[in-house]
Scaffold this motif. Structure first.
Motif, PDB file in Angstrom:
ATOM      1  N   ARG B  18     122.864  14.704 102.133  1.00  0.00           N
ATOM      2  CA  ARG B  18     121.644  15.244 102.740  1.00  0.00           C
ATOM      3  C   ARG B  18     121.703  16.771 102.786  1.00  0.00           C
ATOM      4  NH1 ARG B  18     116.682  13.267 104.782  1.00  0.00           N
ATOM      5  NH2 ARG B  18     116.047  14.521 106.536  1.00  0.00           N
ATOM      6  N   GLY B  19     122.832  17.308 103.194  1.00  0.00           N
ATOM      7  CA  GLY B  19     122.992  18.764 103.251  1.00  0.00           C
ATOM      8  C   GLY B  19     122.820  19.389 101.877  1.00  0.00           C
ATOM      9  N   THR B  20     123.382  18.745 100.859  1.00  0.00           N
ATOM     10  CA  THR B  20     123.264  19.240  99.482  1.00  0.00           C
ATOM     11  C   THR B  20     121.792  19.273  99.060  1.00  0.00           C
ATOM     12  OG1 THR B  20     125.429  18.296  98.993  1.00  0.00           O
ATOM     13  CG2 THR B  20     124.029  18.851  97.103  1.00  0.00           C
ATOM     14  N   ALA B  21     121.049  18.231  99.399  1.00  0.00           N
ATOM     15  CA  ALA B  21     119.621  18.162  99.047  1.00  0.00           C
ATOM     16  C   ALA B  21     118.820  19.261  99.757  1.00  0.00           C
ATOM     17  CB  ALA B  21     119.067  16.785  99.404  1.00  0.00           C
ATOM     18  N   GLY B  33     120.699  28.018 102.365  1.00  0.00           N
ATOM     19  CA  GLY B  33     120.741  27.079 103.482  1.00  0.00           C
ATOM     20  C   GLY B  33     122.139  26.985 104.063  1.00  0.00           C
ATOM     21  N   VAL B  34     122.237  27.024 105.377  1.00  0.00           N
ATOM     22  CA  VAL B  34     123.526  26.883 106.066  1.00  0.00           C
ATOM     23  C   VAL B  34     123.468  25.584 106.865  1.00  0.00           C
ATOM     24  CG1 VAL B  34     125.102  27.891 107.765  1.00  0.00           C
ATOM     25  CG2 VAL B  34     123.843  29.376 106.168  1.00  0.00           C
ATOM     26  N   TYR B  35     124.399  24.675 106.582  1.00  0.00           N
ATOM     27  CA  TYR B  35     124.365  23.313 107.133  1.00  0.00           C
ATOM     28  C   TYR B  35     125.440  23.184 108.220  1.00  0.00           C
ATOM     29  CZ  TYR B  35     123.677  18.202 106.621  1.00  0.00           C
ATOM     30  OH  TYR B  35     123.369  16.875 106.807  1.00  0.00           O
ATOM     31  N   PRO B  36     125.160  22.432 109.272  1.00  0.00           N
ATOM     32  CA  PRO B  36     126.144  22.314 110.365  1.00  0.00           C
ATOM     33  C   PRO B  36     127.551  21.909 109.901  1.00  0.00           C
ATOM     34  CG  PRO B  36     124.068  21.303 111.014  1.00  0.00           C
ATOM     35  CD  PRO B  36     123.901  21.710 109.581  1.00  0.00           C
ATOM     36  N   THR B 165     113.828  10.029 104.832  1.00  0.00           N
ATOM     37  CA  THR B 165     114.240  10.486 103.493  1.00  0.00           C
ATOM     38  C   THR B 165     113.285  11.522 102.890  1.00  0.00           C
ATOM     39  OG1 THR B 165     113.132   8.539 102.570  1.00  0.00           O
ATOM     40  CG2 THR B 165     115.524   8.399 102.884  1.00  0.00           C
ATOM     41  N   SER B 166     111.991  11.433 103.193  1.00  0.00           N
ATOM     42  CA  SER B 166     111.035  12.362 102.578  1.00  0.00           C
ATOM     43  C   SER B 166     111.311  13.804 102.998  1.00  0.00           C
ATOM     44  CB  SER B 166     109.605  11.983 102.967  1.00  0.00           C
ATOM     45  OG  SER B 166     108.724  13.017 102.550  1.00  0.00           O
ATOM     46  N   LEU B 167     111.374  14.681 101.993  1.00  0.00           N
ATOM     47  CA  LEU B 167     111.622  16.102 102.277  1.00  0.00           C
ATOM     48  C   LEU B 167     110.419  16.969 101.894  1.00  0.00           C
ATOM     49  CD1 LEU B 167     115.386  16.292 101.201  1.00  0.00           C
ATOM     50  CD2 LEU B 167     114.442  16.277 103.526  1.00  0.00           C
ATOM     51  N   VAL B 168     109.264  16.342 101.778  1.00  0.00           N
ATOM     52  CA  VAL B 168     108.041  17.083 101.430  1.00  0.00           C
ATOM     53  C   VAL B 168     107.698  18.098 102.532  1.00  0.00           C
ATOM     54  CG1 VAL B 168     105.570  16.862 100.947  1.00  0.00           C
ATOM     55  CG2 VAL B 168     107.171  15.168 100.020  1.00  0.00           C
ATOM     56  N   ALA B 169     107.693  17.650 103.765  1.00  0.00           N
ATOM     57  CA  ALA B 169     107.384  18.556 104.881  1.00  0.00           C
ATOM     58  C   ALA B 169     108.469  19.620 105.026  1.00  0.00           C
ATOM     59  CB  ALA B 169     107.234  17.761 106.185  1.00  0.00           C
ATOM     60  N   PHE B 170     109.715  19.226 104.788  1.00  0.00           N
ATOM     61  CA  PHE B 170     110.810  20.204 104.848  1.00  0.00           C
ATOM     62  C   PHE B 170     110.587  21.315 103.832  1.00  0.00           C
ATOM     63  CE2 PHE B 170     114.897  21.662 103.034  1.00  0.00           C
ATOM     64  CZ  PHE B 170     115.394  22.332 104.141  1.00  0.00           C
ATOM     65  N   GLU B 171     110.230  20.911 102.593  1.00  0.00           N
ATOM     66  CA  GLU B 171     110.045  21.936 101.561  1.00  0.00           C
ATOM     67  C   GLU B 171     108.854  22.843 101.898  1.00  0.00           C
ATOM     68  OE1 GLU B 171     110.494  20.805  97.477  1.00  0.00           O
ATOM     69  OE2 GLU B 171     110.465  22.934  96.920  1.00  0.00           O
ATOM     70  N   ALA B 172     107.797  22.277 102.449  1.00  0.00           N
ATOM     71  CA  ALA B 172     106.648  23.097 102.858  1.00  0.00           C
ATOM     72  C   ALA B 172     107.075  24.089 103.943  1.00  0.00           C
ATOM     73  CB  ALA B 172     105.529  22.200 103.362  1.00  0.00           C
ATOM     74  N   CYS B 173     107.965  23.634 104.822  1.00  0.00           N
ATOM     75  CA  CYS B 173     108.463  24.506 105.897  1.00  0.00           C
ATOM     76  C   CYS B 173     109.320  25.639 105.328  1.00  0.00           C
ATOM     77  CB  CYS B 173     109.267  23.634 106.871  1.00  0.00           C
ATOM     78  SG  CYS B 173     109.642  24.445 108.424  1.00  0.00           S
ATOM     79  N   VAL B 174     110.173  25.302 104.383  1.00  0.00           N
ATOM     80  CA  VAL B 174     111.027  26.316 103.749  1.00  0.00           C
ATOM     81  C   VAL B 174     110.159  27.367 103.054  1.00  0.00           C
ATOM     82  CG1 VAL B 174     112.713  26.682 101.880  1.00  0.00           C
ATOM     83  CG2 VAL B 174     113.055  24.835 103.546  1.00  0.00           C
ATOM     84  N   ALA B 175     109.071  26.928 102.435  1.00  0.00           N
ATOM     85  CA  ALA B 175     108.157  27.887 101.789  1.00  0.00           C
ATOM     86  C   ALA B 175     107.571  28.852 102.820  1.00  0.00           C
ATOM     87  CB  ALA B 175     107.048  27.129 101.055  1.00  0.00           C
ATOM     88  N   ARG B 176     107.302  28.336 104.020  1.00  0.00           N
ATOM     89  CA  ARG B 176     106.793  29.201 105.101  1.00  0.00           C
ATOM     90  C   ARG B 176     107.854  30.209 105.547  1.00  0.00           C
ATOM     91  NH1 ARG B 176     102.124  27.014 107.779  1.00  0.00           N
ATOM     92  NH2 ARG B 176     102.228  28.915 109.029  1.00  0.00           N
TER      93      ARG B 176
END
Lengths: 182, 182
Positions: B18-21, B33-36, B165-176
């Protein structure tokens, strides 16, 4: 010395009376309790235009920044963990480098409580997600911060009817704050 | 620019994958990205003596302090609210004065979700405790901090099978994040 009183107490049926009771205990120990519902001295005029929720958020952040320590009511709230608003505030104060304390009337360990809420007995819940099990009373960021800051976690024990009303553990926690701040 | 990736992802069955993704998506947007679970460069020798949970806590605090922004997975976790460890970290970064962002695949409002979990329809739960209802997606300290810091809350929508599992919202957040940090 000013102590911010974080907790889901603001959601209790009579949150103002609760604040008065918490502050009276602080005063008995020579401390000034600052409650989330307190007005903020010198609140910026510009905040009047904010969404009410955002104004409360800014006010609480300012209250925390004005205090010398934070005491969090870490009672489990609608799940195995403490109220997230309270935990946000604990993290906020920790980053300011000041001591953070916690208290709870639920003395069960975090793993046992999580298993009770999720209804599973193993190492993971029904979604396959790990149940944290380090022998602490909640997520490790909480007690880790309390430990690193020089604060203390005080667990009380009371009957199920007193779980939201007993302030014995709170008062023991306030005494620890007083001992640390001098 | 470094972005701390807060979230209960560390409790997923394969937290490393998950961290890699998550990091791959950050990299696509020019961010680190810095992962715990990442090792901490220059970790103090003295931490070796700490309880493992406390060492993880200190490491995560240091990771956050080394980042320019924080992105929090605010999916409801074993209750109506986000994971408390994640919310602690969001509060910590907020107090450092840096932008905080949130994302979730659960687009329901906080009040609706709380009523669904507690099984009550009114303004208070079975313990008489108020159900916060400001039209936000979680406790007001969370979205208040995101708003005040200049960040954004991104709500995705996906089927129930993809909620973790969906990272669509995550990617939209990263773009912000990228748009704000430049």
């Amino acid at each position: 010395m000013r102590v911010y009183l974080a907790g889901p107490c603001v959601f209790l049926p009579d949150p103002v009376a609760r604040g008065t009771a918490l502050k009276a205990i602080c005063a008995r120990h020579g401390l000034t309790g600052v409650y989330p519902l307190d007005p903020l001295e010198g609140e910026p005029q510009s905040w009047a235009d904010l969404h009410e929720a955002f104004r409360i958020s800014r006010r609480n952040e300012a209250h925390i920044a004005s205090c010398d320590a934070l005491v969090a009511n870490l009672m489990p709230f609608r799940g195995p963990s403490a109220d997230v608003g309270t935990v946000f505030e604990l993290g906020f104060m920790r980053a300011l480098g000041r001591p953070v304390f916690g208290w709870s009337n639920d003395a069960r360990g975090f793993a046992d409580r999580t298993r009770a809420v999720t209804g599973v007995a193993g190492a993971a819940d029904q979604d396959g997600m790990l149940i944290e099990d380090f022998g602490l009373s909640d997520n490790l960021m909480i007690e880790g911060a309390i430990h690193a800051s020089g604060g203390a976690m005080v667990l009380g024990a009371c009957g199920p009817d007193d779980i939201w009303t007993s302030l014995v553990a709170f008062e023991a926690c306030v005494a620890r704050v007083r001992a640390l701040l001098g």
